[in-house]
Design an enzyme around this catalytic site. Sequence first.
Site, short mmCIF file in Angstrom:
data_model
loop_
_atom_site.label_atom_id
_atom_site.label_comp_id
_atom_site.label_asym_id
_atom_site.label_seq_id
_atom_site.Cartn_x
_atom_site.Cartn_y
_atom_site.Cartn_z
N CYS A 1 -2.71 11.52 3.59
CA CYS A 1 -3.07 10.65 2.46
C CYS A 1 -2.82 11.34 1.13
O CYS A 1 -2.51 10.70 0.13
CB CYS A 1 -4.54 10.25 2.53
SG CYS A 1 -4.90 8.93 3.70
N GLU B 1 0.81 -1.22 0.00
CA GLU B 1 0.00 0.00 0.00
C GLU B 1 0.84 1.27 0.00
O GLU B 1 0.35 2.36 0.28
CB GLU B 1 -0.94 -0.01 1.21
CG GLU B 1 -1.92 -1.17 1.20
CD GLU B 1 -3.10 -0.97 0.27
OE1 GLU B 1 -3.67 0.13 0.24
OE2 GLU B 1 -3.45 -1.95 -0.44
N HIS C 1 -4.65 1.85 7.07
CA HIS C 1 -3.22 2.06 6.83
C HIS C 1 -2.59 2.54 8.13
O HIS C 1 -3.25 3.17 8.97
CB HIS C 1 -2.98 3.11 5.75
CG HIS C 1 -3.44 2.70 4.38
ND1 HIS C 1 -4.17 3.54 3.56
CD2 HIS C 1 -3.27 1.55 3.69
CE1 HIS C 1 -4.43 2.91 2.42
NE2 HIS C 1 -3.90 1.70 2.49
#
Length: 439
Positions: free
Chosen positions: A367, A174, A246
Site C-alpha cells: 500500500c 482506486e 483492494h
Amino acid sequence: MSAREVNFDGLIGPTHNYGGLSDGNLASSRNAGDVSNPREAALQGLEKMRTLLRAGLTQGVLPPLPRPNFDLLVSAGFSGSDRQIIEQAAAQAPRLLKIAYSASSMWTANAATVSPSADTQDGRLHLTAANLSTMLHRSLEHPDTTASLQAIFGDDRHFAVHAALPMHADFADEGAANHVRLCATHGAPGVELFVYGRDAGESIAGYPSRQARLASESISRGHGLAPGRSVFARQSAEAINAGAFHNDVVCVGTADTLFFHEAAFEDTAATLDRLRKASDGLFDLKSVMVPAAEVPLEDAIRSYLFNSQLLVVPGESRLVLVAPSEVQDTESTRAYCERLISGNGPIGRVDYVDVRQSMRNGGGPACLRLRVVMTDAEIAACHQAVLLTEDRIDALQAVVRTAYRDRLAPEDLADLSFADECRIAREALLDVLELEELA
C-alpha cells in the site's frame, strides 16, 4: 529496452491517525479511535525505503498532501480564520474534521495507475491520478496528487500525467492497488491486469466494491495500451466481503509471476487463461496460487501476506517478497512462506519489515508504494530530489524527529496549534525534496 522498477513510497504525514474512516477495511475499523504515533509511522516507512535502497533498488518518495484540507471544511459551511474553522468543525462536525486531517495519501498504491513506455502507443510513461471516489476522505486527494505527479513527472517528452476520471460511481478508480503489470523484463512490452469489483450501474450488497470496470477500461484506453495486452478480471465478492477492499490485499505480481490467494478472483481459471493468451509470445506466465486450505482467507487479510512487495532484486536469481512482520507472526502465513521459499518456484526469499503503524490503519508494504517502471532516460528526466539517497533519508528523518508528534489521539485534532505544526512540518519536508512549489 533497459528499464527498472522504481518504487515511490508515500512519506507518512504528521496527521497519521486512526480515524476509522474506511468502510470495508477491517484494520481501520478495528483500531478506530486508538492513539497513533505519527513520528514512529514515518520513521518506519523511511526505514523500509532505506532497506530497499540498500538492496540495490532505485527508491523514490512522494510527499504528504497538505492537511488539514480547509477546502473541505469551507465547503461544509465553516468560515473565518483557520483557527476559527477548526474550532467550529471540532464542535459541530468532528467526523468532518477527522476527514480533513486524514493522512491516507501515505498509501501511494492508490495515488495513480501507471503504464510504462514499453506498453504505450506514444512511447511515453503514463500516469492517471486515481479519483478514489468511493470514500469521502480519499476523494479529496486527487487534485493535490495530480499536482505532485506533475511536479515530479513534468517533462512531457517522457511523461503524460492524466487528471482523475469523473467523480461518479461508474468511474470509481482506486489506482494501482487494483492493477498488476506482468512482463519478461521490466523494459520489455508487458501485459497489464486490471481488477475490478463491479460493472457500471451495478449495485452490490456488502462492503463497497471500490473499483469499477469502466474506470479500468478508460485508463487502458487513455494510456494507449494495446487491447490484446490488457486483461480485465473481476475480484471475488468473497474476498471483498472478507475485507479485501483492494485487489492488492489478495494478489501481487511482478515480472512474469502472479502471486495470489485462491479466493482472489471471481473466475480464477478464466483469469489465468486470459493472461496466458495476452502474454503469448512475450513471456511464460508463472502463477503461484495460495490454497485456502493452507492459508485461510481471514489469515491472508489479517496478516496482509499479499500486500507485500514482490521485487526483482539485483543479484537474486529468484524474486524477493518484502512482507509485513504480521505475516511472520501469523502461524499459517509463516508456515506457508517457509514452504514457498524451500521449493524451486519463482519466489526465493521473504524479508519481513516493521510497518505496524501503517498496518493498524489497513495498509501494508505494498500500500505504501507506487510502482513506476522507468528507463534511464526517464529517471534522468524526473525530479531528482525525490530519488532517495542515504543522506536524503537521514534529512527526512531529522525533520520527522523534530516536527512530528509521537502521540496523536482523535481529540488532539481539535488542538488549534496542530494545523500550524502540520504546515511547518510539510514545508520542511518539501524543502528537503526541493518541491517548494507544492507548499
